[in-house]
Design a protein around this motif. Sequence first.
Motif, PDB file in Angstrom:
ATOM      1  N   GLU A 190       0.822  -1.218   0.000  1.00 14.96           N
ATOM      2  CA  GLU A 190       0.000   0.000   0.000  1.00 14.96           C
ATOM      3  C   GLU A 190       0.858   1.271   0.000  1.00 14.96           C
ATOM      4  O   GLU A 190       0.923   2.004  -0.983  1.00 14.96           O
ATOM      5  N   HIS A 240      -3.159  -8.424   3.055  1.00 14.42           N
ATOM      6  CA  HIS A 240      -1.986  -7.654   3.492  1.00 14.42           C
ATOM      7  C   HIS A 240      -1.459  -8.274   4.791  1.00 14.42           C
ATOM      8  O   HIS A 240      -2.266  -8.710   5.634  1.00 14.42           O
ATOM      9  N   ASN A 296       5.505  -0.292  -3.353  1.00 14.16           N
ATOM     10  CA  ASN A 296       4.198   0.135  -2.869  1.00 14.16           C
ATOM     11  C   ASN A 296       3.481   0.978  -3.915  1.00 14.16           C
ATOM     12  O   ASN A 296       4.118   1.556  -4.809  1.00 14.16           O
ATOM     13  N   PHE A 304       8.332  -2.263   3.622  1.00 15.38           N
ATOM     14  CA  PHE A 304       8.077  -3.469   4.414  1.00 15.38           C
ATOM     15  C   PHE A 304       9.241  -3.844   5.336  1.00 15.38           C
ATOM     16  O   PHE A 304       9.821  -4.927   5.212  1.00 15.38           O
TER      17      PHE A 304
HETATM   18  N1  URA Z   1       2.618  -1.633   4.557  1.00 14.42           N
HETATM   19  C1  URA Z   1       2.708  -1.462   3.218  1.00 14.42           C
HETATM   20  O1  URA Z   1       1.741  -1.621   2.507  1.00 14.42           O
HETATM   21  N2  URA Z   1       3.879  -1.112   2.717  1.00 14.42           N
HETATM   22  C2  URA Z   1       4.973  -0.960   3.462  1.00 14.42           C
HETATM   23  O2  URA Z   1       6.019  -0.666   2.902  1.00 14.42           O
HETATM   24  C3  URA Z   1       4.855  -1.156   4.838  1.00 14.42           C
HETATM   25  C4  URA Z   1       3.673  -1.487   5.374  1.00 14.42           C
END
Ligand code: URA
Length: 261
Positions: free
Chosen positions: A102, A221, A141, A115
Amino acid sequence: MVDSVAIEFAPALDLVLDALEQMRDGGGKLPRASRVSLTQFQSSIVAEPVRRPPEVVDKAALLAPIQARVAVCTKCPHLARSRTQTVFGVGNPDADLMFVGEAPGADEDAQGEPFVGRAGQLLTKIITAMGFTRGDVYIANVLKCRPDMPRGSFGNRPPTPEEMQTCLPYLAEQIEIIRPKVMVALGATAVEGLLGTRAPMHAMRGRWHSHQETPLMITYHPSYLLRNQAPAEKRKVWEDMLQVLERLGRPITEKQRRFFT
Ligand code: URA
């Protein structure tokens, strides 16, 4: 002889390439010329007459100028003001497998890498269980900036439709260069960014979709799995990843098949 022709035409070619680059960077939808097609156009004109072997596309070199543009992007002035830094993407530009999430959270905003927070650590575990390292795959993202939060508040907010529309061309460029064999959309925002569809995740996940002819698996997610710790939900994500491994032609061990059962 042919080389001198190429040299003679170089300034004209530069002009054409500049014009195409300007169209490309101008934000209009059409006409657009991708970096890959510009590079291929350039090498077909300059290299073909002298019958040089086709050049291997250096995807890292093609991504670098996009990353540089993203780093100074101010198209969403409020996000440019609030971010610590942009978060472009990480991993292998030649990856067969690409994950799309996201938007950066607080940890990603601080470290400049997608992430890496709690959800990211869970994604890394999933990637490892699949038999990959983070360096084998590519992770990006929809949004390259952390969605801003009111001062003193915690947590994250989803990107607005305007923020998504503004930022999505960068993701499109990344995908066009990386050209993964398979993509995984993590959560509803990634699905909306890639397919333009809003539908309940339970109806979308676990089956193949297509993003411009690239097979796209939709799954939950990792932050959903952190909120909902039921083993059955983990198993669903894992089943989705088993389908990804199958699609990539990767061998799957019995141990892998039994995870989360
Ligand atoms: N959530 C996401 O979607 N992307 C990230 O980079 C971290 C958390």
